[in-house]
Design an enzyme around this catalytic site. Structure first.
Site, short mmCIF file in Angstrom:
data_model
loop_
_atom_site.label_atom_id
_atom_site.label_comp_id
_atom_site.label_asym_id
_atom_site.label_seq_id
_atom_site.Cartn_x
_atom_site.Cartn_y
_atom_site.Cartn_z
N CYS A 180 -92.32 -100.01 8.71
CA CYS A 180 -93.33 -99.82 9.75
C CYS A 180 -93.60 -101.14 10.47
CB CYS A 180 -94.63 -99.29 9.13
SG CYS A 180 -95.94 -99.05 10.34
N CYS A 196 -97.38 -101.92 11.17
CA CYS A 196 -98.19 -102.31 10.01
C CYS A 196 -97.85 -103.72 9.53
CB CYS A 196 -97.98 -101.33 8.87
SG CYS A 196 -98.36 -99.63 9.26
N ASP A 197 -96.57 -103.98 9.37
CA ASP A 197 -96.14 -105.19 8.67
C ASP A 197 -95.65 -106.30 9.58
OD1 ASP A 197 -96.71 -103.76 6.37
OD2 ASP A 197 -94.68 -102.97 6.22
#
Length: 527
Positions: free
Chosen positions: A339, A342-343
């Site tokens: 992701c 997200c990361d």
């Protein structure tokens, strides 16, 4: 700090606070601390039930939220804006006595937990999955005095992130030990800390009467199927690990007809709300393990529960496909990610690779290019598969490098984190090595059907559930829809239509089955 429209909305929400609360701000000499102080001051100015105090805490800058006269059990280490602003608003309301929106049985289960539980959640403010976890843990802390929770912005507390080797969010710790990674619902968290409650839930599920239609999956296909079935006036249930499915990992949605732009979590929330309006029994935090056709269709869950239904609609969706190369599983969450939204922030100023040249891969490269130092895209084929508009954008970015005919063969690391990868040049046959800090895998989807491989249900060579035009499978009474099936295109709008078709097919099956039962009874009476 907050613009006029947001302040107006916040003022409306804060009117719902029933009991006095305190904002306990811990400062250091950083600019972020001054920003947090300004935010706290604005919030306190909007309600006479909110008092602002300053006191040292374990982390600075941070803001604790507490009932007046008590110590904070909910703390934000960082500035809770972006995706976490809703988490802040809910924490204010719940600490101030506003009722939490969750099943009463689940809330009672939380209140009965009798061991000290100190949760810490490392987040990125750009992560769309993190708020679900933060809000669930904040709720637990708000209603049980033995529970505390701290949201930690990894970008502000880099030393902690490095010390704990955190490279993916949300990352949750309980009493100093790693507790969980990735999106988790309140039900899932409670089930992990209260096994006796899980046993009670299994017993309750086993005691339920059979359903007319039981839908498995909470994504667009499952939600549409549940709504269309319930509209027919038949007893309907939806069983899923959580609502939203793959949609929850999608930030921007621009091809959902009549809606120019929305985001995955917002769409998922809308799906859940729509399903609830039809009185569907919703069973979450459960994963199906087996399906058998007996007198009725029986579904067994991994927790040990068994549910029966006259008809079943399987809409288990799909997940990101893995590379399947050495080092991938070893370094998952330690440099290997799926992701980018997200990361991505954990790789600021670093070199990363994106594996895959389809739409998802090129979109990931474009997003990451604004954060990292360099992005290298590796595509197995000789050309990219992404839409031309995305290719043009990616090629226009100076820090995006695209390599085609590249077969990733290994993810490299030092035992703690990713340090590079190796790939095979499919034209020359030479092995190449790239030094980098992160690998984002974007190579398509794999259906969530492993649990069906030993069943009587027919699957394609790719593991997809084979269906006909009505969504019917090889087992009478079992229908399927969405990304887990042989439908050729995996799109939200197509999954919704397929879910509706499967529900109509199931309803038609039930009508014909009832007619058949009546005829058999008449023949038996005549004999």
């Amino acid at each position: 700090m907050l613009d006029a429209s947001i302040k107006q909305q916040l003022d409306t929400y804060l009117q719902k606070i029933a009991e006095p609360i305190e904002l306990c701000v811990s400062m250091d000499d950083s600019e972020k601390a001054r920003e947090l102080s300004a935010l706290a001051t604005e919030i306190a100015s909007l309600s006479d039930k909110i008092q602002l105090t300053y006191q040292a805490a374990e982390r600075s800058p941070s803001m604790g939220i507490a009932k007046a006269g008590e110590m904070p059990r909910v703390t934000f280490a960082g500035i809770p804006l972006g995706h976490e602003f809703t988490s802040l608003v809910l924490a204010l309301l719940q600490t101030g006595g506003y009722p939490a929106k969750a099943e009463e049985a689940l809330l009672q289960q939380v209140r009965k937990l009798n061991s000290p539980l100190q949760f810490e959640t490392y987040v990125s403010l750009s992560c769309q999955n993190c708020p679900d976890v933060v809000q669930a843990l904040n709720l637990m802390a708000a209603i049980n005095p033995l529970i505390s929770h701290v949201m930690i912005d990894g970008a502000l507390f880099q030393q902690e992130v490095d010390a704990r080797s955190i490279m993916a969010v949300p990352s949750v710790y309980l009493n100093g030990e790693h507790f969980g990674q990735g999106r988790m619902t309140l039900e899932e968290i409670v089930a992990k800390v209260d096994t006796s409650g899980a046993e009670d839930k299994v017993a309750e599920l086993n005691a339920r009467d059979p359903y007319d239609v039981l839908v498995v999956g909470g994504g667009p296909a499952g939600a549409a199927a549940a709504i269309y079935a319930a509209r027919k006036g038949i007893r309907t249930a939806l069983l899923a690990e959580r609502f939203g499915g793959q949609v929850m990992d999608t930030v921007g949605i621009e091809n959902f007809i009549s809606v120019p732009y929305t985001e995955g979590p917002k769409l998922a929330a809308g799906l859940e709300q729509h399903v609830k309006e039809y009185g569907v029994d919703i069973i979450t935090a459960e994963r199906v393990a087996d399906i058998q056709r007996k007198q009725m269709i029986e579904l067994s869950t991994e927790s040990g529960a068994t549910l029966s239904s006259r008809a079943v609609i399987l809409a288990t969706g799909a997940r990101w496909r893995e590379l399947g190369v050495p080092g991938e599983s070893e370094y998952r969450t330690r440099g290997v990610a799926y992701c980018p939204h997200c990361d991505g922030p954990f790789f600021k100023g670093k070199h990363v690779a994106v594996i895959g040249g389809g739409n998802s891969g090129i979109e990931a490269a474009i997003d990451l290019a604004g954060i990292v130092k360099q992005v290298t895209v590796l595509e197995f084929a000789d050309t990219l598969r992404a839409d031309e508009v995305l290719q043009k954008k990616a090629r226009s970015l100076p820090n995006v490098n695209i390599i085609t005919n590249a077969q990733t063969t290994e993810v490299l690391g030092d035992g703690k984190k990713v340090t590079g990868l190796e790939y095979l040049d499919r034209v020359s046959g030479d092995k190449q090595k790239i030094d980098l800090a992160g690998v984002f895998v974007q190579i398509g989807l794999v259906p969530n059907t492993e649990w069906l491989k030993d069943s009587e249900l027919a699957l394609s060579a790719r593991g997809e559930i084979e269906i006909d035009a009505r969504g019917a499978t090889s087992i009478p009474g079992v229908f399927a829809a969405g990304d887990a099936t042989t439908v050729p295109y995996k799109q939200i709008v197509i999954s919704m239509g397929a879910g509706a078709s499967a529900a109509l097919g199931a309803f038609d099956y039930l009508i014909r089955e009832s007619v058949g039962d009546d005829n058999q009874q008449e023949l038996a009476q005549a004999g």
